[in-house]
Design a protein around this motif. Structure first.
Motif, mmCIF file in Angstrom:
data_model
loop_
_atom_site.group_PDB
_atom_site.id
_atom_site.type_symbol
_atom_site.label_atom_id
_atom_site.label_comp_id
_atom_site.label_asym_id
_atom_site.label_seq_id
_atom_site.Cartn_x
_atom_site.Cartn_y
_atom_site.Cartn_z
ATOM 1 N N ILE A 102 0.853 -1.178 0.107
ATOM 2 C CA ILE A 102 -0.280 0.346 -0.287
ATOM 3 C C ILE A 102 0.820 2.032 0.122
ATOM 4 O O ILE A 102 1.765 1.131 0.812
ATOM 5 C CB ILE A 102 -0.483 -0.488 0.664
ATOM 6 N N ASP A 103 0.661 2.108 -1.010
ATOM 7 C CA ASP A 103 1.513 3.596 -1.195
ATOM 8 C C ASP A 103 0.607 3.913 -0.218
ATOM 9 O O ASP A 103 -0.158 4.653 0.048
ATOM 10 C CB ASP A 103 1.050 3.854 -2.146
ATOM 11 N N LEU A 104 1.454 4.789 0.206
ATOM 12 C CA LEU A 104 0.957 6.070 2.154
ATOM 13 C C LEU A 104 1.130 7.529 1.379
ATOM 14 O O LEU A 104 2.088 7.738 0.779
ATOM 15 C CB LEU A 104 2.110 5.686 3.519
ATOM 16 N N PHE A 105 0.363 8.014 1.416
ATOM 17 C CA PHE A 105 0.797 9.837 1.175
ATOM 18 C C PHE A 105 0.374 10.554 2.582
ATOM 19 O O PHE A 105 -0.249 10.204 3.376
ATOM 20 C CB PHE A 105 -0.795 10.005 0.565
ATOM 21 N N ASP A 106 0.577 11.652 2.613
ATOM 22 C CA ASP A 106 0.181 12.490 3.676
ATOM 23 C C ASP A 106 -0.345 13.699 2.830
ATOM 24 O O ASP A 106 -1.584 13.275 2.168
ATOM 25 C CB ASP A 106 2.052 13.468 3.920
ATOM 26 N N GLU A 107 -0.868 14.807 3.850
ATOM 27 C CA GLU A 107 -2.360 15.225 3.866
ATOM 28 C C GLU A 107 -2.345 16.304 3.000
ATOM 29 O O GLU A 107 -3.175 16.025 1.767
ATOM 30 C CB GLU A 107 -2.481 16.209 4.997
ATOM 31 N N ALA A 108 -1.282 16.182 2.146
ATOM 32 C CA ALA A 108 -1.480 17.475 0.872
ATOM 33 C C ALA A 108 -1.104 16.068 -0.479
ATOM 34 O O ALA A 108 -0.539 16.631 -1.440
ATOM 35 C CB ALA A 108 0.500 17.815 0.945
ATOM 36 N N GLY A 109 -1.307 14.305 -0.520
ATOM 37 C CA GLY A 109 -1.081 14.293 -1.749
ATOM 38 C C GLY A 109 0.031 13.774 -1.552
ATOM 39 O O GLY A 109 0.443 13.297 -3.049
ATOM 40 N N ASN A 110 1.166 14.091 -1.234
ATOM 41 C CA ASN A 110 3.059 13.941 -1.584
ATOM 42 C C ASN A 110 3.246 12.813 -0.734
ATOM 43 O O ASN A 110 2.937 11.780 0.252
ATOM 44 C CB ASN A 110 3.627 14.533 -0.844
ATOM 45 N N ALA A 111 3.676 11.474 -1.898
ATOM 46 C CA ALA A 111 4.094 9.847 -0.737
ATOM 47 C C ALA A 111 4.807 10.196 0.139
ATOM 48 O O ALA A 111 5.459 10.622 0.290
ATOM 49 C CB ALA A 111 5.014 9.366 -1.920
ATOM 50 N N SER A 112 4.681 9.432 1.260
ATOM 51 C CA SER A 112 4.814 9.362 2.848
ATOM 52 C C SER A 112 5.390 8.300 3.359
ATOM 53 O O SER A 112 5.358 8.196 4.782
ATOM 54 C CB SER A 112 4.397 10.396 3.710
ATOM 55 N N GLY A 113 5.270 6.962 2.307
ATOM 56 C CA GLY A 113 6.221 5.531 2.490
ATOM 57 C C GLY A 113 5.612 4.562 1.552
ATOM 58 O O GLY A 113 4.620 4.990 1.128
ATOM 59 N N THR A 114 5.252 3.161 2.798
ATOM 60 C CA THR A 114 5.019 2.352 2.145
ATOM 61 C C THR A 114 4.256 1.813 2.926
ATOM 62 O O THR A 114 5.140 1.396 3.838
ATOM 63 C CB THR A 114 5.726 1.751 1.145
ATOM 64 N N LYS A 115 3.416 0.897 2.928
ATOM 65 C CA LYS A 115 3.200 -0.375 4.200
ATOM 66 C C LYS A 115 2.920 -1.725 3.526
ATOM 67 O O LYS A 115 2.404 -1.393 2.099
ATOM 68 C CB LYS A 115 1.889 -0.254 4.762
ATOM 69 N N VAL A 116 3.101 -2.817 3.986
ATOM 70 C CA VAL A 116 3.488 -4.167 3.149
ATOM 71 C C VAL A 116 2.385 -4.659 4.382
ATOM 72 O O VAL A 116 3.022 -5.063 5.605
ATOM 73 C CB VAL A 116 4.441 -4.557 3.417
ATOM 74 N N VAL A 117 1.272 -5.960 3.971
ATOM 75 C CA VAL A 117 0.490 -6.305 4.680
ATOM 76 C C VAL A 117 0.114 -7.481 4.417
ATOM 77 O O VAL A 117 0.374 -8.170 3.330
ATOM 78 C CB VAL A 117 -0.615 -5.784 4.969
ATOM 79 N N ILE A 118 0.902 -8.309 5.680
ATOM 80 C CA ILE A 118 1.529 -9.722 5.138
ATOM 81 C C ILE A 118 0.037 -11.146 6.119
ATOM 82 O O ILE A 118 0.602 -11.141 7.163
ATOM 83 C CB ILE A 118 2.895 -10.311 4.973
ATOM 84 N N ARG A 119 -0.752 -11.144 5.647
ATOM 85 C CA ARG A 119 -1.156 -12.257 6.367
ATOM 86 C C ARG A 119 -1.103 -14.035 6.043
ATOM 87 O O ARG A 119 -0.566 -14.175 5.596
ATOM 88 C CB ARG A 119 -3.149 -12.006 5.499
ATOM 89 N N ILE A 120 -0.688 -14.309 7.707
ATOM 90 C CA ILE A 120 -0.293 -15.536 7.599
ATOM 91 C C ILE A 120 -0.985 -16.311 7.833
ATOM 92 O O ILE A 120 -1.666 -16.419 9.023
ATOM 93 C CB ILE A 120 1.455 -15.861 8.387
#
Length: 126
Positions: A102-120
């Protein structure tokens, strides 16, 4: 998650490490405006464990731009191998395993990181 007993919970080897490494190399390493941060959380969800790896790096699009400038000959197979391993682990009657970036964005719509979700879904609890 306090409900997870680390001594009695077994997660497949090398399932999480490539995503933490990617967060360092492709995310926070390029983060020049603020200190890099990586959060790793484990959450018990029924008979599954969810691992969330979240960084405050430059985001996947910007990281791809940096990587294309370098023109590496190396192509990582970690993502595809992990997807295959999770698909093989999915058995009828057992909780399903999955992977999501999942791409993360701040309030202004700028890229602010990434979230990886692994369901095991095939975690062994002893």
């Amino acid at each position: 998650d306090q409900r997870i007993d680390p001594e009695a919970t077994f997660i497949p080897v090398m399932l999480i490490q490539p995503f933490v490494e990617n967060a360092v190399i492709h995310g926070v390493l390029h983060q020049l405006e603020k200190p890099g941060k990586i959060d790793i959380r484990f959450i018990l969800d029924g008979k599954s464990v969810i691992c969330e790896i979240m960084d405050n790096g430059v985001g996947r699009a910007k990281a791809k731009d940096y990587e294309s400038e370098i023109k590496k000959d190396h192509k990582s197979a970690a993502l595809e191998i992990t997807r295959e391993r999770l698909a093989q682990a999915n058995e009828k009657g057992k909780p399903e395993s999955s992977l999501e970036s999942i791409d993360l964005f701040d309030e202004a719509g700028n890229a602010s990181g990434t979230k990886v979700v692994i369901r095991i879904g095939n975690v062994v609890f002893e």
